[in-house]
Motif scaffolding. Structure first.
Motif, PDB file in Angstrom:
ATOM      1  N   VAL A 177      41.326  92.901  45.571  1.00  0.00           N
ATOM      2  CA  VAL A 177      41.338  91.709  46.432  1.00  0.00           C
ATOM      3  C   VAL A 177      42.252  90.644  45.832  1.00  0.00           C
ATOM      4  N   TRP A 178      42.172  90.455  44.521  1.00  0.00           N
ATOM      5  CA  TRP A 178      42.981  89.438  43.841  1.00  0.00           C
ATOM      6  C   TRP A 178      44.473  89.769  43.909  1.00  0.00           C
ATOM      7  N   GLU A 179      44.789  91.026  43.699  1.00  0.00           N
ATOM      8  CA  GLU A 179      46.206  91.414  43.651  1.00  0.00           C
ATOM      9  C   GLU A 179      46.781  91.718  45.030  1.00  0.00           C
ATOM     10  N   GLY A 180      45.934  91.975  46.002  1.00  0.00           N
ATOM     11  CA  GLY A 180      46.412  92.340  47.328  1.00  0.00           C
ATOM     12  C   GLY A 180      46.871  91.151  48.148  1.00  0.00           C
ATOM     13  N   LYS A 181      47.540  91.431  49.245  1.00  0.00           N
ATOM     14  CA  LYS A 181      48.067  90.385  50.120  1.00  0.00           C
ATOM     15  C   LYS A 181      47.191  90.154  51.353  1.00  0.00           C
ATOM     16  N   ARG A 182      46.148  90.945  51.485  1.00  0.00           N
ATOM     17  CA  ARG A 182      45.313  90.831  52.677  1.00  0.00           C
ATOM     18  C   ARG A 182      44.540  89.514  52.673  1.00  0.00           C
ATOM     19  N   THR A 183      44.421  88.912  53.842  1.00  0.00           N
ATOM     20  CA  THR A 183      43.595  87.716  54.022  1.00  0.00           C
ATOM     21  C   THR A 183      42.466  88.033  54.996  1.00  0.00           C
ATOM     22  N   PHE A 184      41.429  87.179  54.979  1.00  0.00           N
ATOM     23  CA  PHE A 184      40.223  87.442  55.765  1.00  0.00           C
ATOM     24  C   PHE A 184      39.920  86.249  56.658  1.00  0.00           C
ATOM     25  N   SER A 185      39.549  86.551  57.890  1.00  0.00           N
ATOM     26  CA  SER A 185      39.312  85.481  58.866  1.00  0.00           C
ATOM     27  C   SER A 185      37.955  84.810  58.673  1.00  0.00           C
ATOM     28  N   ASP A 186      36.964  85.576  58.205  1.00  0.00           N
ATOM     29  CA  ASP A 186      35.630  85.003  58.017  1.00  0.00           C
ATOM     30  C   ASP A 186      34.857  85.844  57.005  1.00  0.00           C
ATOM     31  N   ILE A 187      33.623  85.404  56.700  1.00  0.00           N
ATOM     32  CA  ILE A 187      32.821  86.059  55.672  1.00  0.00           C
ATOM     33  C   ILE A 187      32.435  87.468  56.090  1.00  0.00           C
ATOM     34  N   LYS A 188      32.285  87.699  57.393  1.00  0.00           N
ATOM     35  CA  LYS A 188      31.896  89.027  57.855  1.00  0.00           C
ATOM     36  C   LYS A 188      33.005  90.039  57.578  1.00  0.00           C
ATOM     37  N   GLU A 189      34.234  89.647  57.846  1.00  0.00           N
ATOM     38  CA  GLU A 189      35.361  90.549  57.583  1.00  0.00           C
ATOM     39  C   GLU A 189      35.507  90.806  56.095  1.00  0.00           C
ATOM     40  N   THR A 232      33.104  90.621  53.790  1.00  0.00           N
ATOM     41  CA  THR A 232      31.975  91.447  53.357  1.00  0.00           C
ATOM     42  C   THR A 232      32.196  92.910  53.726  1.00  0.00           C
ATOM     43  N   ASN A 233      32.614  93.128  54.950  1.00  0.00           N
ATOM     44  CA  ASN A 233      32.851  94.496  55.416  1.00  0.00           C
ATOM     45  C   ASN A 233      33.915  95.186  54.553  1.00  0.00           C
ATOM     46  N   TYR A 234      34.960  94.446  54.218  1.00  0.00           N
ATOM     47  CA  TYR A 234      36.028  95.011  53.390  1.00  0.00           C
ATOM     48  C   TYR A 234      35.502  95.399  52.009  1.00  0.00           C
ATOM     49  N   LEU A 235      34.721  94.521  51.390  1.00  0.00           N
ATOM     50  CA  LEU A 235      34.231  94.778  50.039  1.00  0.00           C
ATOM     51  C   LEU A 235      33.384  96.047  49.979  1.00  0.00           C
ATOM     52  N   TYR A 236      32.455  96.172  50.933  1.00  0.00           N
ATOM     53  CA  TYR A 236      31.571  97.340  50.897  1.00  0.00           C
ATOM     54  C   TYR A 236      32.315  98.625  51.258  1.00  0.00           C
ATOM     55  N   ARG A 237      33.236  98.531  52.190  1.00  0.00           N
ATOM     56  CA  ARG A 237      34.029  99.708  52.529  1.00  0.00           C
ATOM     57  C   ARG A 237      34.898 100.130  51.343  1.00  0.00           C
ATOM     58  N   ALA A 238      35.493  99.150  50.660  1.00  0.00           N
ATOM     59  CA  ALA A 238      36.336  99.463  49.496  1.00  0.00           C
ATOM     60  C   ALA A 238      35.501 100.084  48.378  1.00  0.00           C
ATOM     61  N   CYS A 239      34.303  99.555  48.165  1.00  0.00           N
ATOM     62  CA  CYS A 239      33.421 100.132  47.149  1.00  0.00           C
ATOM     63  C   CYS A 239      33.055 101.566  47.500  1.00  0.00           C
ATOM     64  N   TYR A 240      32.780 101.785  48.775  1.00  0.00           N
ATOM     65  CA  TYR A 240      32.428 103.138  49.221  1.00  0.00           C
ATOM     66  C   TYR A 240      33.601 104.103  48.994  1.00  0.00           C
ATOM     67  N   ASN A 241      34.802 103.690  49.387  1.00  0.00           N
ATOM     68  CA  ASN A 241      35.976 104.547  49.219  1.00  0.00           C
ATOM     69  C   ASN A 241      36.236 104.851  47.746  1.00  0.00           C
ATOM     70  N   ASN A 242      36.097 103.822  46.895  1.00  0.00           N
ATOM     71  CA  ASN A 242      36.280 104.039  45.460  1.00  0.00           C
ATOM     72  C   ASN A 242      35.250 105.013  44.910  1.00  0.00           C
ATOM     73  N   THR A 243      34.026 104.903  45.413  1.00  0.00           N
ATOM     74  CA  THR A 243      32.954 105.779  44.945  1.00  0.00           C
ATOM     75  C   THR A 243      33.225 107.231  45.337  1.00  0.00           C
ATOM     76  N   LEU A 244      33.647 107.449  46.585  1.00  0.00           N
ATOM     77  CA  LEU A 244      33.968 108.807  47.024  1.00  0.00           C
ATOM     78  C   LEU A 244      35.112 109.396  46.202  1.00  0.00           C
ATOM     79  N   LEU A 245      36.114 108.566  45.937  1.00  0.00           N
ATOM     80  CA  LEU A 245      37.252 109.031  45.145  1.00  0.00           C
ATOM     81  C   LEU A 245      36.793 109.421  43.743  1.00  0.00           C
ATOM     82  N   TYR A 246      35.904 108.615  43.180  1.00  0.00           N
ATOM     83  CA  TYR A 246      35.377 108.906  41.845  1.00  0.00           C
ATOM     84  C   TYR A 246      34.618 110.235  41.862  1.00  0.00           C
ATOM     85  N   ILE A 247      33.822 110.450  42.916  1.00  0.00           N
ATOM     86  CA  ILE A 247      33.041 111.687  43.036  1.00  0.00           C
ATOM     87  C   ILE A 247      33.966 112.899  43.105  1.00  0.00           C
ATOM     88  N   ARG A 248      35.016 112.776  43.933  1.00  0.00           N
ATOM     89  CA  ARG A 248      35.961 113.893  44.065  1.00  0.00           C
ATOM     90  C   ARG A 248      36.676 114.177  42.735  1.00  0.00           C
TER      91      ARG A 248
END
Length: 364
Positions: A231-243, A245-261
């Motif tokens: 999030v710190w190094e990326g260029k993405r911006t967020f319109s509100d807290i919901k967006e 929050t959704n990004y953080l949990y999705r990113a954590c999930y993707n990282n977790t799956l990658l770690y599992i693989r």
């Protein structure tokens, strides 16, 4: 030379109409011909006629005036109340007579009697307390009396007051909402001062979330840290807290799956899922996806809860007992249980049939 007072008789004579017609025009009665109304209004304007409010009050038994008693006209609280009363009175074509009692018990009685002598249609009383003497004057008067910003312990006099409990909750929620907006803006700007609040708000919850999917404690914190770095190094911006929050949990999930693989620990994860939830599925990714989606939805909706409810639910997810939560937040156990019930109701409405699964996974 003293200026002669213009009366309704003078207007009627000059306009060559009856006094009843003039009265109807003055009072806005629609039963007057447009031409006649125009003629009467022109005479009223030319003679500078002003209806006698006292006489009109005697005739109608209404003076369209309200007496307002305040303890200190210079006090901002009471001055603001008086201003609001005057605005509403004007809206209903009433006038107010403002009287200052100086917070003196005897002067309150004198001021009240002076207003009643002026035949006001009602009295709005503001004071720090209700004495027996002023209460006696209220009960003897046939004029309606209402308390504003004051409380009658005996509840014998009608009153209008602020719901301070609700007002406090609204204020806290608005402040919380304002802080949330500040966090989102700070994340978008990469503001180091805001980053601490952002980290504190999400870090623990994200770690719990990842730990629910990945039973490898040493890896959990690293995976969450990677998301914050992205999030710190990326260029993405967020319109509100919901967006956000959704990004953080999705990113954590993707990282977790990658770690599992990458670490080939499918069997360990599947075994854990089977023990916890009786999941029998050879496709561990599918099982994880189902669980992740439900949990991610839960956390997104938790962010929508009022501040106190959100803290209680997150602390419960962290494994604290209701008693520990009450002690840490310095509130009663009954308050904790009430807020828990409200939170569950809100989440159940948002999540529908999946709530039972979520409660089993996270809350129990």
């Amino acid at each position: 030379m003293e200026k002669q007072t213009i009366t309704i008789y003078d207007v009627a004579r000059e306009a060559n109409v009856s006094m009843a017609t003039v009265s109807r025009v003055v009072n806005g009665n629609p039963n007057v011909k447009p031409a006649t109304r125009k003629k009467v209004l022109e005479v009223i304007d030319r003679l500078d006629y002003r209806p006698n409010a006292v006489a009109r009050g005697l005739a109608s038994k209404k003076t369209t005036t309200v007496g307002v008693i305040i303890p200190d006209v210079s006090n901002m609280f009471f001055a603001s109340l008086a201003r609001g009363i005057d605005d509403v009175a004007t809206m209903y074509k009433y006038n107010i007579i403002l009287a200052n009692s100086d917070g003196n018990d005897q002067k309150e009685v004198n001021v009240l009697n002076n207003l009643l002598a002026k035949q006001v249609d009602g009295v709005i009383f503001m004071g720090h307390h209700i004495t027996d003497e002023i209460r006696g004057e209220f009960s003897r008067s046939k004029t309606p009396v209402v308390l504003a910003g004051s409380i009658d312990p005996d509840e014998q006099v009608g009153s209008v007051n602020i719901d301070y409990v609700s007002a406090t909750k609204d204020a806290v929620n608005k402040l919380a909402k304002s802080k949330i907006d500040i966090i989102v803006a700070g994340v978008n700007r990469k503001d180091e001062k805001i980053w601490g609040d952002f980290y504190d708000r999400f870090y623990a919850a994200l770690c719990i979330y990842v730990a629910k999917i990945l039973p490898v404690p040493d890896a959990v914190e690293d995976l969450v840290q990677e998301v914050f770095i992205s999030v710190w190094e990326g260029k993405r911006t967020f319109s509100d807290i919901k967006e956000l929050t959704n990004y953080l949990y999705r990113a954590c999930y993707n990282n977790t799956l990658l770690y599992i693989r990458n670490n080939q620990i499918h069997d360990t994860i599947l075994s854990s899922l089977a023990e916890e939830e009786d999941v029998e599925d050879e496709d561990v990714i599918y099982a994880l996806t189902v669980k992740e989606e439900i949990i991610r939805q839960l956390y997104c909706h938790i962010e929508e809860l009022p501040a106190e409810q959100r803290r209680i639910i997150l602390m419960r997810i962290e494994g604290h007992t209701w008693e520990e939560i009450a002690e840490r937040l310095e509130i009663s156990i009954n308050t904790v249980k009430t807020q828990k019930t409200r939170s569950y109701k809100f989440l159940r409405e948002r999540l529908g049939d999946s709530v039972h699964f979520i409660i089993l996974c996270l809350f129990l």
